[in-house]
Design a protein around this motif. Structure first.
Motif, PDB file in Angstrom:
ATOM      1  N   ILE A 348       0.816  -1.225   0.000  1.00 27.67           N
ATOM      2  CA  ILE A 348       0.000   0.000   0.000  1.00 27.67           C
ATOM      3  C   ILE A 348       0.851   1.278   0.000  1.00 27.67           C
ATOM      4  O   ILE A 348       0.492   2.269  -0.608  1.00 27.67           O
ATOM      5  CB  ILE A 348      -0.999   0.024   1.175  1.00 27.67           C
ATOM      6  CG1 ILE A 348      -1.705  -1.329   1.320  1.00 27.67           C
ATOM      7  CG2 ILE A 348      -2.027   1.140   0.994  1.00 27.67           C
ATOM      8  CD1 ILE A 348      -2.748  -1.634   0.314  1.00 27.67           C
TER       9      ILE A 348
ATOM     10  N   GLN B  97       0.305  -5.170  10.963  1.00 24.80           N
ATOM     11  CA  GLN B  97       1.597  -5.742  10.583  1.00 24.80           C
ATOM     12  C   GLN B  97       2.458  -4.573  10.131  1.00 24.80           C
ATOM     13  O   GLN B  97       3.032  -3.888  10.950  1.00 24.80           O
ATOM     14  CB  GLN B  97       1.428  -6.862   9.560  1.00 24.80           C
ATOM     15  CG  GLN B  97       0.809  -8.104  10.220  1.00 24.80           C
ATOM     16  CD  GLN B  97       0.823  -9.338   9.363  1.00 24.80           C
ATOM     17  OE1 GLN B  97       1.605  -9.498   8.428  1.00 24.80           O
ATOM     18  NE2 GLN B  97      -0.068 -10.268   9.673  1.00 24.80           N
ATOM     19  N   CYS B  98       2.516  -4.313   8.811  1.00 26.99           N
ATOM     20  CA  CYS B  98       3.307  -3.131   8.425  1.00 26.99           C
ATOM     21  C   CYS B  98       2.659  -1.872   8.991  1.00 26.99           C
ATOM     22  O   CYS B  98       3.329  -0.899   9.291  1.00 26.99           O
ATOM     23  CB  CYS B  98       3.483  -3.049   6.908  1.00 26.99           C
ATOM     24  SG  CYS B  98       2.147  -2.245   6.007  1.00 26.99           S
ATOM     25  N   CYS B 101      -1.849   0.619   6.268  1.00 29.24           N
ATOM     26  CA  CYS B 101      -3.283   0.744   5.953  1.00 29.24           C
ATOM     27  C   CYS B 101      -4.137   0.968   7.182  1.00 29.24           C
ATOM     28  O   CYS B 101      -5.319   1.254   7.069  1.00 29.24           O
ATOM     29  CB  CYS B 101      -3.767  -0.542   5.289  1.00 29.24           C
ATOM     30  SG  CYS B 101      -3.848  -1.898   6.492  1.00 29.24           S
ATOM     31  N   GLN B 102      -3.557   0.750   8.369  1.00 28.23           N
ATOM     32  CA  GLN B 102      -4.379   0.607   9.571  1.00 28.23           C
ATOM     33  C   GLN B 102      -5.160   1.866   9.962  1.00 28.23           C
ATOM     34  O   GLN B 102      -6.327   1.749  10.335  1.00 28.23           O
ATOM     35  CB  GLN B 102      -3.530   0.101  10.740  1.00 28.23           C
ATOM     36  CG  GLN B 102      -2.879  -1.269  10.488  1.00 28.23           C
ATOM     37  CD  GLN B 102      -3.862  -2.428  10.439  1.00 28.23           C
ATOM     38  OE1 GLN B 102      -4.972  -2.326  10.953  1.00 28.23           O
ATOM     39  NE2 GLN B 102      -3.464  -3.528   9.810  1.00 28.23           N
ATOM     40  N   CYS B 132      -5.825  -4.160   2.645  1.00 30.64           N
ATOM     41  CA  CYS B 132      -4.650  -4.389   3.488  1.00 30.64           C
ATOM     42  C   CYS B 132      -3.794  -5.447   2.815  1.00 30.64           C
ATOM     43  O   CYS B 132      -4.198  -6.596   2.680  1.00 30.64           O
ATOM     44  CB  CYS B 132      -5.063  -4.872   4.879  1.00 30.64           C
ATOM     45  SG  CYS B 132      -3.645  -5.364   5.894  1.00 30.64           S
ATOM     46  N   ARG B 133      -2.600  -5.065   2.354  1.00 32.99           N
ATOM     47  CA  ARG B 133      -1.776  -6.030   1.638  1.00 32.99           C
ATOM     48  C   ARG B 133      -1.143  -7.052   2.572  1.00 32.99           C
ATOM     49  O   ARG B 133      -0.846  -8.161   2.154  1.00 32.99           O
ATOM     50  CB  ARG B 133      -0.690  -5.298   0.829  1.00 32.99           C
ATOM     51  CG  ARG B 133       0.099  -6.197  -0.106  1.00 32.99           C
ATOM     52  CD  ARG B 133      -0.795  -7.198  -0.830  1.00 32.99           C
ATOM     53  NE  ARG B 133      -0.263  -7.614  -2.107  1.00 32.99           N
ATOM     54  CZ  ARG B 133      -0.810  -8.577  -2.841  1.00 32.99           C
ATOM     55  NH1 ARG B 133      -1.890  -9.206  -2.407  1.00 32.99           N
ATOM     56  NH2 ARG B 133      -0.300  -8.899  -4.006  1.00 32.99           N
ATOM     57  N   CYS B 134      -0.909  -6.658   3.816  1.00 33.87           N
ATOM     58  CA  CYS B 134      -0.410  -7.649   4.769  1.00 33.87           C
ATOM     59  C   CYS B 134      -1.522  -8.630   5.124  1.00 33.87           C
ATOM     60  O   CYS B 134      -1.283  -9.630   5.779  1.00 33.87           O
ATOM     61  CB  CYS B 134       0.116  -6.983   6.033  1.00 33.87           C
ATOM     62  SG  CYS B 134       1.442  -5.817   5.723  1.00 33.87           S
ATOM     63  N   THR B 136      -4.248  -8.455   7.130  1.00 26.15           N
ATOM     64  CA  THR B 136      -4.504  -8.626   8.564  1.00 26.15           C
ATOM     65  C   THR B 136      -5.997  -8.767   8.855  1.00 26.15           C
ATOM     66  O   THR B 136      -6.440  -8.541   9.977  1.00 26.15           O
ATOM     67  CB  THR B 136      -3.959  -7.411   9.347  1.00 26.15           C
ATOM     68  OG1 THR B 136      -4.640  -6.228   8.891  1.00 26.15           O
ATOM     69  CG2 THR B 136      -2.471  -7.217   9.131  1.00 26.15           C
TER      70      THR B 136
HETATM   71  S1  FES Z   1      -0.933  -3.837   7.795  1.00 24.97           S
HETATM   72 FE1  FES Z   1       0.304  -3.700   6.016  1.00 24.97          FE
HETATM   73  S2  FES Z   1      -1.101  -3.089   4.508  1.00 24.97           S
HETATM   74 FE2  FES Z   1      -2.347  -3.465   6.203  1.00 24.97          FE
END
Ligand code: FES
Ligand code: FES
Lengths: 723, 155
Positions: A348, B97-98, B101-102, B132-134, B136
């Motif tokens: 993202i 995670q990353c 997007c949160q 959300c690419r991770c 979650t």
């Molecule tokens: S936590 Fe990484 S894109 Fe949603």
């Protein structure tokens, strides 16, 4: 905020560093990743920096700082992209440092202060590669503090104990912070014995991730959030077609656009710098860039290239003689072919950099998985020494392999030099989709023969893939010859059932006209999709249960035993059923990636003709688990990312352009697609930590395809299944 | 032409082009970086904030529409030192995670809960459509139900 110079005076860092440089005993050599021995030092500094970290820039090779407030700041050479590395490494360091988790803070190491990774963050190697060296460093640091305390307290070292950041004994005590503040000269001792695992307090605990609060509160921690006073925006014109070479630009109209500071026209790219993001993007649209292309590509051309039998082949695994079995005239050979599409990273946070070129120094803040190479590229382009280029890595808004080459840093630096201001520049979403370093498409051919008893006599796996590792700046050309084949492309492609008497795996290399590279788990997703779908097909031909069929082909070697254990556990935990019932069916698959075996059972149904994954049971054996909650999170994320790829994701080439160019059109799993139940079971059949972030992406594709077959009788040999 | 609105409870005036996206005025002029850029085309939800309590994708919302309105960003979600139920639930379930997007997801969730205090899974599927690419999502669903529970428990 940076280090408070005044308060720091009691601590003669200079002296320490001097001693550190001349005494051989104080240099701690450690190696990790695939780099040669890298020398590291420990430095204790008397004061701290607050977030966002900018920190001291004059300490070479800084690992730990002890603050007056008795916190330890760890300068981490691995970047945090969501995989939980900061948390795992903090737990490991805290364990040997004998401090509480609230006493450790992790920051990204700046290239100026030290221990930047000489290779990359990726490949699920961060924890495994630092497991021994980090404990040694931390234990040495603890020993230094103990000895310093001994002299300050006038006590024998043997009577002192370190616990929770305090050294105490004989009724006296000193905090680490107090010890460091009173210290002027350090000697680095021999590394003491590491702790007995039976006494671990932090390793193995499901602590919340150390960056949790920042990430929930929206703290400005990402590359995209970096700012410097006077910062302006740059926008680079990026090609929208495959194989485009920059051939100059007409910039006259753009130069007159509102807010434009300068249009920067270089040999190899053109960009514009303007006061705001919006002005830079508006002006960019007025630049008429010229591109030359040699050929107009379509999806069909690409598909025609990715074919087993084309390009150069290398046998990557061989046992027995498959040809002797499969080429017998009478043999009834079972053959199946599988396909996977081009995949996008779609992280993202777009790629981008904040660069500030001053007279003799360059400062760069960005999300990158390759600090070292980025620094080299920028230094080379600007004609500077590497030491003059300071990279402060930031938290990554997703990595997944997309940031294993970040040449956009060089472009931002060139634009900053042109205007003498800090310039932030990043990709638009369309540019991300069209200039990605894609997951290459694959074609897998499997051939097998069963004995009359229904056992596999011979199994061959042929993999055709675009490059993954080859072509990357991380792998110098010379190394290609040493390695002999593209490990990334065939990752997950080796046969893991070593009880099969004859097996062989062959990698066919195809060079595509666009960049393909690392994508989380590399070839594992597609290659396991093929092998593990085929295992179910063979099991059916043999008239056997897919689980016992797999177990039958494992030996008693340690790797096979570990794989067998996850297979058995997953089948048992999920209550695996070979037949559909109540409109639902289960599919089974397993794989071993980088010594970590994983087995999964997916439970699916069709709802209004759409495939729905209800539950995934995942058994993973990554060896020693540092933080079970984070390992579970990685499994959950990998499973859903796998579902996204298996059900929906694909890029296509139309008239030389890669499509789609936006989320939604590039369909990905959303909340509605995530299974409501994901059960993760962790086995720990090894005393050292292994890979976690990628292995659980292995089985998911085949587990779903196998479940769909049980449900509908249709065998999917190509993903995306819903595409 | 300057535009005036309430940001996280305080009046602010921005000089940004009234037709430019609100996202950049918030990030660059007002220097609040919690509202993210992901796509600029209203397709990912990373830039979600509240305009008069409703979830809005600020990359595709012109500054001029904010005139006189009340804007809340992730930085203003928790008030007076009391953590917002959504953020509390996100902490409890260890969702990010990353993390990129949160904020967008939490803002979308908070706006949904204001309208649907006790959402069903179908409500969640229909309303929370950020990317959300991770991936979650598994923990997000749990956190959304937990946030509803916290909100609906009298303190
Ligand atoms: S936590 Fe990484 S894109 Fe949603
Ligand atoms: S940045 Fe606004 S929806 Fe993606």
């Amino acid at each position: 905020m940076s280090v408070n110079k005044e308060e720091k005076q009691g601590f003669s860092r200079r002296k320490f560093l001097l001693r550190a440089t001349i005494g051989t005993g104080v240099m701690l050599g450690i190696a990790y990743g695939s780099t040669p021995l890298i020398r590291r030092k420990i430095a204790g500094v008397a004061n701290s920096a607050e977030a966002p970290y900018q920190g001291p820039t004059d300490d070479p090779k800084l690992w730990f700082e002890v603050t007056a407030g008795n916190q330890i700041i760890m300068h981490c050479p691995k970047v945090e992209m969501g995989q939980g590395t900061f948390t795992g490494l903090a737990q490991i360091a805290a364990e040997e440092l004998e401090i509480g988790m609230e006493q450790i803070k992790v920051v990204h190491a700046s290239s100026a202060s030290g221990n930047i990774d000489q290779f990359a963050t990726g490949g699920s190697t961060s924890i495994a590669s630092l497991w021994v060296p980090l404990r040694q460093l931390a234990a040495t640091m603890r020993e230094m503090l103990l000895r310093a305390a001994a002299s300050q307290l006038n006590q024998p070292v043997a009577g002192l104990q370190a616990l929770n950041g305090v050294v105490s004994g004989n009724g006296k005590s000193l905090t680490y912070g107090a010890i460091v503040a009173a210290m002027t000269e350090w000697t680095v001792p021999e590394t003491p014995a590491l702790k007995d695992p039976a006494t671990y307090q932090h390793i193995g605990q499901p602590y919340p991730r150390v960056d949790l609060q920042d990430k929930v509160m929206g703290a400005p921690i990402f590359g995209m959030d970096a700012t410097l006073p006077g910062m302006v925006y740059g926008a680079v014109v990026r090609p929208h077609t495959i194989g485009a070479t920059f051939a100059g630009a007409d910039i006259s109209e753009a130069e007159g656009m509102p807010g434009v500071i300068k249009v920067v026209l270089e040999e190899d790219f053109v960009g514009v710098v303007a006061n705001s993001y919006v002005e830079a993007e508006n002006a960019k649209r007025k630049i008429k860039a010229r591109w030359t292309t040699e050929k107009v590509w379509q999806t069909a051309d690409i598909e025609a290239m990715i074919r087993v039998g084309q390009g150069k082949d290398v046998t990557i695994q061989k046992e027995g003689n498959t040809a002797a079995v499969l080429e017998q005239v009478s043999a009834s050979v079972i053959t199946a072919e599988y396909f996977s599409p081009i995949g996008a990273h779609a992280q993202i946070e777009p790629n981008g950099t904040l660069a500030y070129v001053e007279e003799d120094q360059v400062t760069l803040m960005l999300s990158t998985q390759v600090v070292k190479i980025t620094r080299q590229e920028v230094a080379e382009r600007l004609g500077l020494k590497e030491e003059q280029v300071i990279i402060q890595p930031t938290f990554l808004g997703g990595g997944f392999g997309r940031r294993l080459h970040t040449p956009n840093a060089m472009q931002a630096a060139v634009m900053s030099r042109a205007v003498g201001k800090p310039v932030k520049s990043f990709f638009t979403r369309k540019e991300e989709f069209q200039n990605d370093t894609f997951r290459p498409p694959t074609h897998n051919v499997l051939k097998g023969k069963l004995s009359p008893e229904g056992r596999i006599e011979a199994l061959e796996h042929h993999i055709s893939s675009g490059d993954v590792m080859y072509g990357s700046p991380l792998l110098p050309r010379i190394l290609q010859t040493v390695i002999g084949s593209d490990i990334g492309a065939w990752r997950g492609g080796m046969i893991q059932y070593h009880g099969i008497p004859n097996y062989r795996a062959v990698s066919w290399r195809v060079q595509l006209p666009f960049a393909t590279s690392w994508w989380r788990s590399l070839g594992l997703l597609a290659n396991t999709f093929a092998i593990e779908s085929f295992m179910d097909e063979l099991a059916e031909q043999a008239g056997k249960d897919p689980v016992s069929f797999r177990l039958e082909h494992l030996t008693d070697s340690p790797a096979d035993v570990r794989l067998a254990k996850v297979i058995q556990k997953a089948a048992e935990q999920a209550g695996y059923q070979n037949t559909a019932s109540n409109g639902r069916a289960m599919g089974f698959a397993a794989s071993t990636d980088a010594t970590t075996p994983c087995a999964q059972v997916a439970e699916v149904s069709l709802q209004d003709g759409k495939l729905k994954v209800h539950k995934v049971t995942c058994v993973l054996d990554p060896g020693l688990v540092i933080n079970p909650d984070q390992v579970r999170a990685q499994c959950e994320g990998a499973i859903i990312m796998g579902i996204s790829s298996i059900l929906y994701e694909k890029m296509e080439v139309e008239d030389n352009e890669l499509h789609p160019i936006i989320y939604g059109a590039y369909q990905m799993a959303l909340l509605k697609d995530a299974p409501k139940e994901i059960e993760v079971i962790l086995l720990e059949n090894d005393a050292t930590p292994g890979a976690v972030g990628e292995p659980p992406l292995g089985p998911i594709g085949a587990a779903i395809a196998n479940a769909v077959y049980r449900l509908t009788g249709k065998r999917h040999r190509r993903f995306p299944l819903e595409g | 032409m300057p535009t005036t609105f309430i940001l996280n409870g305080r009046p602010v005036t921005v000089q940004a082009d009234p037709n430019s996206p609100l996202l950049w005025a918030i990030r660059d002029e007002l220097n609040l970086k919690g509202t993210k850029f992901g796509c600029g085309k209203a397709a990912c939800g990373a830039c979600t904030l509240h305009v008069d309590g409703k979830a809005v994708r600020s990359c595709s919302y012109a500054v001029k529409f904010a005139e006189g309105k009340s804007i809340t960003t992730i930085e203003g979600l928790s008030q007076e030192g009391k953590i917002h139920p959504v953020q509390q639930a996100w902490m409890e379930e260890i969702v990010p995670q990353c993390g990129y997007c949160q904020p967008g997801f939490m803002m979308a969730t908070a706006a949904m809960l204001a309208e649907i205090p006790d959402p069903t899974d179908e409500d969640i599927d229909r309303n929370i459509v950020n990317v959300c690419r991770c991936a979650t999502y598994y923990r997000m669903r749990k956190a959304i139900h937990r946030a509803a529970e916290i909100s609906n428990t009298p303190s």
